[in-house]
Design a protein around this motif. Structure first.
Motif, PDB file in Angstrom:
ATOM      1  N   SER A 231     -13.690  -4.808   9.362  1.00 16.82           N
ATOM      2  CA  SER A 231     -12.840  -5.755   8.642  1.00 16.82           C
ATOM      3  C   SER A 231     -12.470  -5.215   7.264  1.00 16.82           C
ATOM      4  O   SER A 231     -11.338  -5.382   6.803  1.00 16.82           O
ATOM      5  N   ILE A 232     -13.423  -4.561   6.601  1.00 16.23           N
ATOM      6  CA  ILE A 232     -13.139  -3.947   5.295  1.00 16.23           C
ATOM      7  C   ILE A 232     -12.093  -2.842   5.455  1.00 16.23           C
ATOM      8  O   ILE A 232     -11.165  -2.717   4.638  1.00 16.23           O
ATOM      9  N   LEU A 233     -12.216  -2.046   6.511  1.00 18.69           N
ATOM     10  CA  LEU A 233     -11.250  -0.971   6.750  1.00 18.69           C
ATOM     11  C   LEU A 233      -9.853  -1.534   7.020  1.00 18.69           C
ATOM     12  O   LEU A 233      -8.854  -0.998   6.526  1.00 18.69           O
ATOM     13  N   LEU A 234      -9.765  -2.613   7.785  1.00 21.20           N
ATOM     14  CA  LEU A 234      -8.472  -3.237   8.059  1.00 21.20           C
ATOM     15  C   LEU A 234      -7.861  -3.800   6.778  1.00 21.20           C
ATOM     16  O   LEU A 234      -6.638  -3.720   6.582  1.00 21.20           O
ATOM     17  N   ALA A 235      -8.701  -4.356   5.916  1.00 20.67           N
ATOM     18  CA  ALA A 235      -8.207  -4.846   4.627  1.00 20.67           C
ATOM     19  C   ALA A 235      -7.687  -3.684   3.786  1.00 20.67           C
ATOM     20  O   ALA A 235      -6.665  -3.799   3.099  1.00 20.67           O
ATOM     21  N   GLY A 236      -8.394  -2.547   3.851  1.00 20.20           N
ATOM     22  CA  GLY A 236      -7.945  -1.363   3.128  1.00 20.20           C
ATOM     23  C   GLY A 236      -6.610  -0.853   3.647  1.00 20.20           C
ATOM     24  O   GLY A 236      -5.742  -0.413   2.872  1.00 20.20           O
ATOM     25  N   LEU A 237      -6.413  -0.918   4.961  1.00 23.54           N
ATOM     26  CA  LEU A 237      -5.141  -0.509   5.559  1.00 23.54           C
ATOM     27  C   LEU A 237      -4.008  -1.420   5.092  1.00 23.54           C
ATOM     28  O   LEU A 237      -2.926  -0.953   4.733  1.00 23.54           O
ATOM     29  N   PHE A 238      -4.272  -2.716   5.098  1.00 22.97           N
ATOM     30  CA  PHE A 238      -3.258  -3.671   4.638  1.00 22.97           C
ATOM     31  C   PHE A 238      -2.922  -3.424   3.169  1.00 22.97           C
ATOM     32  O   PHE A 238      -1.759  -3.473   2.763  1.00 22.97           O
ATOM     33  N   PHE A 239      -3.930  -3.154   2.371  1.00 24.29           N
ATOM     34  CA  PHE A 239      -3.734  -2.846   0.952  1.00 24.29           C
ATOM     35  C   PHE A 239      -2.866  -1.607   0.767  1.00 24.29           C
ATOM     36  O   PHE A 239      -1.964  -1.574  -0.076  1.00 24.29           O
ATOM     37  N   ALA A 240      -3.112  -0.579   1.598  1.00 22.89           N
ATOM     38  CA  ALA A 240      -2.354   0.671   1.487  1.00 22.89           C
ATOM     39  C   ALA A 240      -0.893   0.498   1.888  1.00 22.89           C
ATOM     40  O   ALA A 240      -0.016   1.214   1.385  1.00 22.89           O
ATOM     41  N   LEU A 241      -0.612  -0.457   2.766  1.00 23.20           N
ATOM     42  CA  LEU A 241       0.742  -0.643   3.278  1.00 23.20           C
ATOM     43  C   LEU A 241       1.551  -1.679   2.506  1.00 23.20           C
ATOM     44  O   LEU A 241       2.753  -1.840   2.752  1.00 23.20           O
ATOM     45  N   THR A 242       0.904  -2.375   1.581  1.00 16.06           N
ATOM     46  CA  THR A 242       1.594  -3.453   0.865  1.00 16.06           C
ATOM     47  C   THR A 242       1.388  -3.315  -0.639  1.00 16.06           C
ATOM     48  O   THR A 242       0.694  -2.405  -1.111  1.00 16.06           O
ATOM     49  N   SER A 243       1.984  -4.243  -1.356  1.00 16.88           N
ATOM     50  CA  SER A 243       1.857  -4.242  -2.821  1.00 16.88           C
ATOM     51  C   SER A 243       0.796  -5.207  -3.308  1.00 16.88           C
ATOM     52  O   SER A 243       0.649  -5.415  -4.514  1.00 16.88           O
ATOM     53  N   THR A 244       0.047  -5.813  -2.395  1.00 20.86           N
ATOM     54  CA  THR A 244      -0.995  -6.751  -2.805  1.00 20.86           C
ATOM     55  C   THR A 244      -2.204  -6.002  -3.358  1.00 20.86           C
ATOM     56  O   THR A 244      -2.424  -4.836  -3.043  1.00 20.86           O
ATOM     57  N   SER A 245      -2.993  -6.695  -4.160  1.00 13.42           N
ATOM     58  CA  SER A 245      -4.216  -6.084  -4.676  1.00 13.42           C
ATOM     59  C   SER A 245      -5.225  -5.954  -3.548  1.00 13.42           C
ATOM     60  O   SER A 245      -5.112  -6.604  -2.505  1.00 13.42           O
ATOM     61  N   PHE A 246      -6.243  -5.117  -3.750  1.00 14.11           N
ATOM     62  CA  PHE A 246      -7.246  -4.942  -2.706  1.00 14.11           C
ATOM     63  C   PHE A 246      -8.008  -6.238  -2.456  1.00 14.11           C
ATOM     64  O   PHE A 246      -8.318  -6.586  -1.311  1.00 14.11           O
TER      65      PHE A 246
END
Length: 349
Positions: free
Chosen positions: A272-287
């Motif tokens: 789940s942490i890795l998926l959150a990191g992927l979403f963070f890398a693909l978007t402009s949202t904060s981690f």
């Protein structure tokens, strides 16, 4: 009387945690209090209606922070969110297969344990397919408890070094203003609960309460900010309820599975942490916003955490609710493809 005493103690512990600057202190303090209370043997059960009302209070508080301009940017998050949801589903199915091999549980029980859908819906359906509902309930209860304990603390450690876009200086507020806001929140939450339970999709109360909270703040109390103690106490009430769900029976069911359950939950958490990191890398949202919005830990719980950390709680609630709705829509197909009816499943005991 016992429930009242417990609630007061849980809120007091939450207030102490908050005073000690523990991240999401109101929520975590009450949650820890509930877990200790339950494991000590003092079983307390709260009705679903009570929990729904607390969720509505949280949503109403979020509604007071809504900034409409930010919704324009949310459309850019749809594709990364869909990607994360697809990966979450794939991960859950694969983990279920391995969990079956590692634990010795029947296929259906392992499948429903690892299915990343709404916990209530998954637990309810699992019994129809001959799964051991006690183990499924214990696994999902532990998953949510683990995430609600760990994620706020983890996110809180990072919040200090990130820009808190909704942080505001503490303003003085009169007794009259405080009373007006409190009554407004309670009434709006009551109305949201009444409307939300009549809308046939999961998490409707969260969306309804956010919307009505925004309307109330815009048209009824436009010049009064939300005192921090109101959402704080609401988070404490939520933590108190969640804590009571991790009781001796839950611990006993997990112990039956053994160390494999801890290993599976660790993998669940790490992925789940890795998926959150992927979403963070693909978007402009904060981690932190990515983390709270993507991890499968409950929309109300993660939105409440975002609110306590001065993050964009509306964004977090939106991402979580879209995830829940997508998984809820996919649930019948996942069950059809990967679960077997009891009469056709020789592994079911």
């Amino acid at each position: 009387m016992l429930k009242i005493i417990y609630i007061l103690v849980a809120i007091l512990v939450g207030a102490v945690f908050n005073a000690l600057s523990v991240p999401a202190g109101w929520l975590l303090g009450a949650l820890v209090c509930g877990i200790v209370w339950s494991l000590a043997g003092a079983r307390i059960v709260f009705s679903k209606q009570y929990f729904s009302y607390i969720i509505a209070i949280i949503g109403t508080n979020i509604g007071f922070t809504v900034v409409l301009e930010r919704f324009v940017t949310y459309k850019q998050l749809i594709l990364p969110l869909l990607l994360s949801i697809v990966l979450t589903i794939i991960f859950g199915v694969v983990l279920g297969r391995y969990f079956h091999k590692w634990s010795g549980l029947d296929k259906n029980t392992a499948f429903f344990c690892c299915l990343p859908g709404g916990a209530s819906e998954v637990i309810a359906v699992s019994d129809e397919y001959g799964a051991d509902q006690r183990i499924v309930a214990a696994f999902h209860t532990t998953r949510i408890t683990l995430f609600v304990l760990a994620i706020p603390f983890f996110a809180g450690l990072l919040t200090d070094v990130e820009k808190q876009i909704f942080a505001q200086p503490a303003d003085s507020i009169t007794v009259l203003s405080f009373t007006a806001v409190l009554l407004c929140v309670l009434v709006v939450a009551l109305l949201s609960t009444w409307v939300g339970v009549r809308i046939p999709f999961p998490g409707a109360i969260v969306f309804v309460s956010i919307g009505l909270g925004f309307i109330a703040h815009t048209f009824i109390l436009p010049d009064i900010s939300m005192p921090s103690v109101i959402p704080g106490v609401a988070q404490g009430l939520m933590g108190a309820i969640l804590g009571t769900r991790f009781d001796r029976e839950t611990a006993r069911e997990l112990k039956r599975i053994g160390k494999v359950s801890a290993f599976a939950l660790t993998i669940y958490f790490g992925t789940s942490i890795l998926l959150a990191g992927l979403f963070f890398a693909l978007t402009s949202t904060s981690f932190n916003e990515s983390l709270l919005g993507i991890v499968p830990a409950g929309a109300a719980e993660m939105a409440a955490t975002a609110l306590s950390l001065n993050l964009d709680s509306t964004l977090v609630a939106t991402l979580q609710m879209l995830r829940v709705l997508c998984l809820f829509a996919a649930l019948p197909f996942l069950i059809k493809w990967f679960a077997k009816k009891p009469e056709a499943n020789h592994d079911v005991r």
